[in-house]
Each structure stands twice: as structure tokens, then as C-alpha cells.
Design a protein around this motif. Structure first.
Motif, short mmCIF file in Angstrom:
data_model
loop_
_atom_site.label_atom_id
_atom_site.label_comp_id
_atom_site.label_asym_id
_atom_site.label_seq_id
_atom_site.Cartn_x
_atom_site.Cartn_y
_atom_site.Cartn_z
N LEU A 1 0.81 -1.22 0.00
CA LEU A 1 0.00 0.00 0.00
C LEU A 1 0.84 1.27 0.00
CD1 LEU A 1 -2.90 -0.91 2.47
CD2 LEU A 1 -2.86 -1.06 -0.02
N THR A 2 2.06 1.20 0.53
CA THR A 2 2.93 2.39 0.55
C THR A 2 4.08 2.25 -0.44
OG1 THR A 2 4.26 1.50 2.39
CG2 THR A 2 2.35 2.86 2.95
N SER A 3 3.97 1.30 -1.35
CA SER A 3 5.02 1.09 -2.36
C SER A 3 5.11 2.30 -3.29
CB SER A 3 4.73 -0.18 -3.16
OG SER A 3 5.50 -0.24 -4.34
N LYS A 4 6.32 2.58 -3.76
CA LYS A 4 6.53 3.69 -4.68
C LYS A 4 5.78 3.46 -5.99
CE LYS A 4 10.64 5.40 -4.90
NZ LYS A 4 12.09 5.62 -5.20
N TRP A 5 5.66 2.19 -6.41
CA TRP A 5 5.04 1.89 -7.69
C TRP A 5 3.56 1.51 -7.57
CZ3 TRP A 5 8.22 3.78 -10.98
CH2 TRP A 5 9.59 3.71 -10.76
N LEU A 6 3.18 0.88 -6.46
CA LEU A 6 1.81 0.40 -6.32
C LEU A 6 0.93 1.29 -5.44
CD1 LEU A 6 2.46 -3.45 -5.88
CD2 LEU A 6 1.74 -2.24 -7.95
N ILE B 1 -3.12 1.94 -6.37
CA ILE B 1 -4.10 1.37 -5.44
C ILE B 1 -4.95 2.47 -4.84
CG2 ILE B 1 -4.35 0.19 -3.22
CD1 ILE B 1 -1.89 -1.47 -3.95
N MET B 2 -4.32 3.59 -4.51
CA MET B 2 -5.04 4.71 -3.93
C MET B 2 -6.08 5.26 -4.90
SD MET B 2 -3.22 7.90 -2.03
CE MET B 2 -2.44 8.44 -3.55
N LEU B 3 -5.72 5.39 -6.18
CA LEU B 3 -6.66 5.88 -7.19
C LEU B 3 -7.80 4.89 -7.42
CD1 LEU B 3 -4.22 7.43 -9.82
CD2 LEU B 3 -5.71 8.64 -8.23
N LEU B 4 -7.46 3.59 -7.43
CA LEU B 4 -8.51 2.58 -7.57
C LEU B 4 -9.46 2.60 -6.39
CD1 LEU B 4 -6.50 -0.47 -9.00
CD2 LEU B 4 -8.23 0.90 -10.19
N MET B 5 -8.90 2.79 -5.19
CA MET B 5 -9.73 2.87 -3.98
C MET B 5 -10.66 4.08 -4.05
SD MET B 5 -10.01 1.15 -1.01
CE MET B 5 -8.40 0.46 -0.63
N LEU B 6 -10.08 5.22 -4.47
CA LEU B 6 -10.88 6.44 -4.58
C LEU B 6 -11.97 6.27 -5.64
CD1 LEU B 6 -11.18 9.41 -3.67
CD2 LEU B 6 -9.61 10.03 -5.53
N GLY B 7 -11.60 5.67 -6.79
CA GLY B 7 -12.58 5.43 -7.82
C GLY B 7 -13.68 4.49 -7.36
N GLY B 8 -13.29 3.47 -6.57
CA GLY B 8 -14.29 2.54 -6.04
C GLY B 8 -15.27 3.21 -5.09
N ASN C 1 1.54 8.38 1.51
CA ASN C 1 1.83 8.39 0.08
C ASN C 1 1.86 9.81 -0.49
OD1 ASN C 1 1.99 5.58 -0.08
ND2 ASN C 1 -0.19 5.35 -0.51
N LEU C 2 0.96 10.66 0.00
CA LEU C 2 0.84 12.02 -0.55
C LEU C 2 1.70 13.04 0.17
CD1 LEU C 2 -3.03 12.18 -1.13
CD2 LEU C 2 -1.26 11.83 -2.85
N ASP C 3 2.34 12.64 1.25
CA ASP C 3 3.09 13.59 2.06
C ASP C 3 4.13 14.34 1.24
OD1 ASP C 3 4.15 14.83 4.49
OD2 ASP C 3 5.83 13.46 4.24
#
Length: 465
Positions: free
Chosen positions: A65-70, A74-81, A166-168
Motif C-alpha cells: 500500500l505504501t510502495s513507490k510503484w503500487l 491502489i489509492m486511485l482505484l480505492m478512490l474510484g471505487g 503516500n501524498l506527504d
């Protein structure tokens, strides 16, 4: 003795860092925190033995969840969901609630006729105040009743601190605080709630930046306008077969535009009127925990949904009265709404709108939900707000009044970026205890909306029309 040593160390650190620039001071603090945790880990590894596999399931989840690449996908998919569940899940209950409330309106009208009430009183109380309240409640309540519990569940689960992590870096580069990502996310449900959520930011300067920029993410009062216009105009660009996908992609794109402008304006504010050094944000990620669903549902509904809805109702009721009065009183045989719309039409045309659209946004200040009904009422020259029977009927009304896809795009951008609703402005005043910042919080996004729509209109009109 230990307290004295800590104070002396902090004083020494202040004296040492005082000779560095702002960025060097920040790097020094970050490096010290990193060294402290690194040394703590070395000491723990040398003195503590762990049986079994190293690291629990929580750490393995965090690696993803805190990966540089994923982390971001994941965050955008979660927000979209969350958006998808909110939009799709709210459609049916919103329609049912609206049908019930307008059924009540019919009985109220019959009651006024039965007692022989004058038409003007029926118009003000029923067609003005009640109808506005019915629209606000039917549009706002179902999405908030879905969005806020989901958001609170993610908060209780422990995912939101990972979003802040992630957004920090993005917010730090923009001169803001990492926790602003959380307040920004709250704004998707309601900007007033996002403003209140800024209380979690300790720095007064960064808290103010979060408050002033929260309006750039669309609340559920603006989502209907974005979704409807994207569906009936942009959704047809690639044919009817892909219309729903195209419309959804346009709305997601607008959300990303809002986030980008949030970061840009935060950076500008941090370099000008709210200049300062970003505070350190050392976030210890809390462990994942099982959400207490019952408590979360009650807390989110009472503390957030009903709280925000009540503020919207208090502001929207007088708005319905004012709109009815302006629509049913004339100047030289023309309704006041149309008269003012004609005056501001030249300016509105420059930014890709027209006088009626801009007038609808002005009258929609108390509640974003009533912008489209006011727009349709003005185009059809009716004395009370109405909603078209279908999306095709609405598209026909708009096209017959000169709309193109550029008009729709500029209207969506203006809806995304323009001044916050009356409820949010009052909330800014309460949170900052200053009318100065409340007024600035309305004028600043309006200025951004005018600049963006002017540029978009000039560019796209020149290239495509």
C-alpha cells in the motif's frame, strides 16, 4: 534532570539550525528523525529476538500500500471505487427520496388551495423554499449517507494514514502539510466537512492553506452537475457504445485537475501570503484494526451526515425564497434573473459560459445542487425551478440555447473550481474566526475558475470551433 537535558538539546538544535536556510533546516530535521529510527532499529535488532517469520501481515500489506510503484495506483482505484459506490448506490435512494418529497409538495399545494391561500404565498413557501429544500435533501443525503460511512470505515481500518504517507511528499513540495491529503479527501463528500477536518493539522499556517484550497475538489453537491454534463455532452464523443466509460473518464480527469490545482495553489500561497517552512510530519503508521461497524455508522451519520445536511438546509431555504422572488418580479417586463443575466452576458461569454449560466452559479451560492434547476428555469422562462424529465430533454434545452461541448467543458470546470457554497463559507469563517479569510476563501477560487475557463475557452474555440 532528563527534562533539563531535553530542553538544552532542543535549544542547541535551534541554534545550530538557525544558521541554515529553510530547505537545509528541513533536511537536517528529516535526517535526524531518520537517524533516530535507524539507531532504534539497530538497538532493537541487537537486543530483541523474534521467533518465527520477521514482520507480520500488517507490514507485508504496508509494503504494497505504501510502495513507490503500487501505492498511488491502489489509492486511485480505492478512490474510484468509493466514488462508484457513492454515485451508483445513491441513484436509487435519491430518486425514491425525491419522489416522496415532491409527492409531499403536491399535498402541500392542495392544502394551500383548500384554505384559499394567495398565489404569492404558495409560490414563496412551496415552489420556492420547500422545493429547494426537497432538491437539496434528495441530492445530498443519499451520497453523504454512503460516502461518509465508507470514509469513516477506511479511517477506522487504518488506511487513511497510509494515504497521507503516500501524498506527504507531494504536499510537502507544495509547501503544505501531508495531513492535507486527508482533509482534501473529506472534501469529496462535503467541502464544509473538509474544512472542519483541517483541525487535525497542528500548524496554523498549513491548516489555513488546507482550509482555503479544500474547495478545489468537488463535493457531492457539484458531482451531479459534472456527471450529467459529462454524460450528455462528452459521453457521446466516441459514440453511444462507450458513452458511460467516456463520461466516467471525464469526471475522473476533472477530479485529478482539482487535485493538481489544489497542489499548485497551495504552493503559491506558501510562497506568498502564507509564506513559511513546511512543518515536519513524522507519521508512525498505526496498526490495522477491525472497524467497529456499528459505532462507525452511528458516528458518521450523526456527526457528519446530519451535521452537514443541517447546515445546507439552513442556507438553502432562504435561497429558494430569493430565487422565486427574482424569477417572479420584473424590470421593464423582464424577470430580474433574465435582466441581470443579460447584463453579465458579455463577461460570461469570454469565459465560455453565458449570462444565464453565470447567473445560475451566483444564485446557487447557498447550495450547488440548485444550479441546474435554476439554469433550466431561466432558459424556459418559468417562474419556479424545474428538472427535465430526462437527460435527452435537458440536452435539447441546452443545445437550443447555444450550448456546444466547449460550453459544457467550461461549465464543468467553473463548477469544479468556483467559489464554495454558503455553508462552506460560513464554516471557513467559524474555523478561522475571521470574515477576511472567509471572503478570501470565496474570491480566490472564483479568480482561479475565471482564469482557467477563459484560457480553455479561448484555446478550444480557436482550435475547434
Amino acid at each position: 534532570m532528563k527534562l533539563t537535558k531535553i530542553k538544552s538539546f532542543n535549544k542547541l538544535l535551534t541554534n545550530i539550525s538557525g544558521s541554515f536556510s529553510g530547505s537545509e533546516r528541513q533536511q537536517l530535521r528529516d535526517q535526524m528523525v531518520k537517524d533516530i529510527y535507524t539507531n532504534a532499529e539497530i538497538i532493537a535488532n541487537n537486543n530483541v529476538s523474534v521467533q518465527g517469520s520477521k514482520g507480520g501481515i500488517g507490514e507485508k500489506i504496508d509494503d504494497i500500500l505504501t510502495s513507490k510503484w503500487l501505492g498511488f495506483p491502489i489509492m486511485l482505484l480505492m478512490l474510484g471505487g468509493v466514488f462508484w459506490l457513492t454515485i451508483v448506490g445513491a441513484n436509487y435512494p435519491s430518486a425514491m427520496l425525491g419522489e416522496f418529497l415532491f409527492w409531499v409538495e403536491g399535498h402541500l399545494s392542495n392544502l394551500f388551495m383548500a384554505v384559499g391561500a394567495p398565489n404569492w404565498l404558495h409560490g414563496i413557501l412551496v415552489e420556492g423554499m420547500y422545493r429547494t429544500l426537497a432538491w437539496v435533501i434528495s441530492v445530498m443525503l443519499p451520497p453523504m449517507a454512503i460516502f461518509f460511512p465508507i470514509f469513516t470505515l477506511l479511517e477506522d481500518l487504518g488506511y487513511l494514514p497510509r494515504v497521507a504517507f503516500n501524498l506527504d511528499n507531494l504536499f510537502k513540495k507544495s509547501g503544505a502539510h501531508g495531513k492535507q491529503s486527508l482533509t482534501m479527501s473529506m472534501g469529496f463528500g462535503c467541502n464544509a466537512a473538509g474544512v472542519i477536518a483541517a483541525r487535525i493539522i497542528e500548524s496554523p499556517r498549513e491548516k489555513l492553506i488546507a482550509i482555503l484550497t479544500n474547495n478545489f475538489v468537488p463535493c457531492n453537491g457539484r458531482f451531479p452537475t459534472l456527471i450529467i454534463l459529462a454524460t450528455i455532452f462528452m459521453g457521446r464523443i466516441f459514440g453511444s457504445k462507450y458513452s458511460s466509460f467516456t463520461a466516467a473518464a471525464i469526471v475522473v480527469f476533472l477530479v485529478l485537475v482539482g487535485i493538481a490545482i489544489t497542489l499548485l495553489v497551495s504552493w503559491i500561497l506558501s510562497k506568498t501570503i502564507l509564506k513559511g517552512i513546511p512543518s515536519s510530519f513524522t507519521l508512525e503508521l498505526p496498526p490495522y484494526r477491525k472497524p467497529q461497524i456499528g459505532r462507525v455508522l452511528v458516528r458518521s451519520f450523526i456527526d457528519r451526515t446530519l451535521f452537514v445536511l443541517w447546515r445546507a438546509i439552513v442556507v438553502a431555504a432562504p435561497a429558494g425564497l430569493i430565487v422565486w422572488i427574482l424569477a417572479n418580479n420584473t424590470i421593464g417586463g423582464v424577470s430580474i434573473i433574465d435582466y441581470v443575466a443579460n447584463l453579465i452576458d458579455p463577461f460570461a461569454t469570454l469565459i465560455g459560459l453565458d449570462g444565464v449560466i453565470l447567473m445560475a452559479f451566483i444564485l446557487g451560492l447557498p447550495a450547488n445542487e440548485i444550479v441546474l434547476p435554476i439554469l433550466v428555469m431561466s432558459y424556459l422562462s418559468l417562474g419556479s425551478m424545474i428538472e427535465p424529465d430526462s437527460a435527452d430533454a435537458l440536452r435539447g434545452i441546452l443545445v437550443n440555447n447555444g450550448w456546444t461541448w466547449v460550453t459544457a467543458l467550461c461549465t464543468m470546470l467553473f463548477s469544479l473550481l468556483h467559489f464554495p457554497c454558503g455553508t462552506t463559507i460560513l464554516t471557513i469563517k467559524k474555523e478561522t474566526n475571521s470574515w477576511k479569510w472567509a471572503i478570501f476563501g470565496a474570491v480566490m477560487p472564483l479568480t482561479v475558475a475565471i482564469i482557467v475557463t477563459f484560457l480553455v475557452n479561448q484555446i478550444f474555440t480557436t482550435l475547434f470551433l
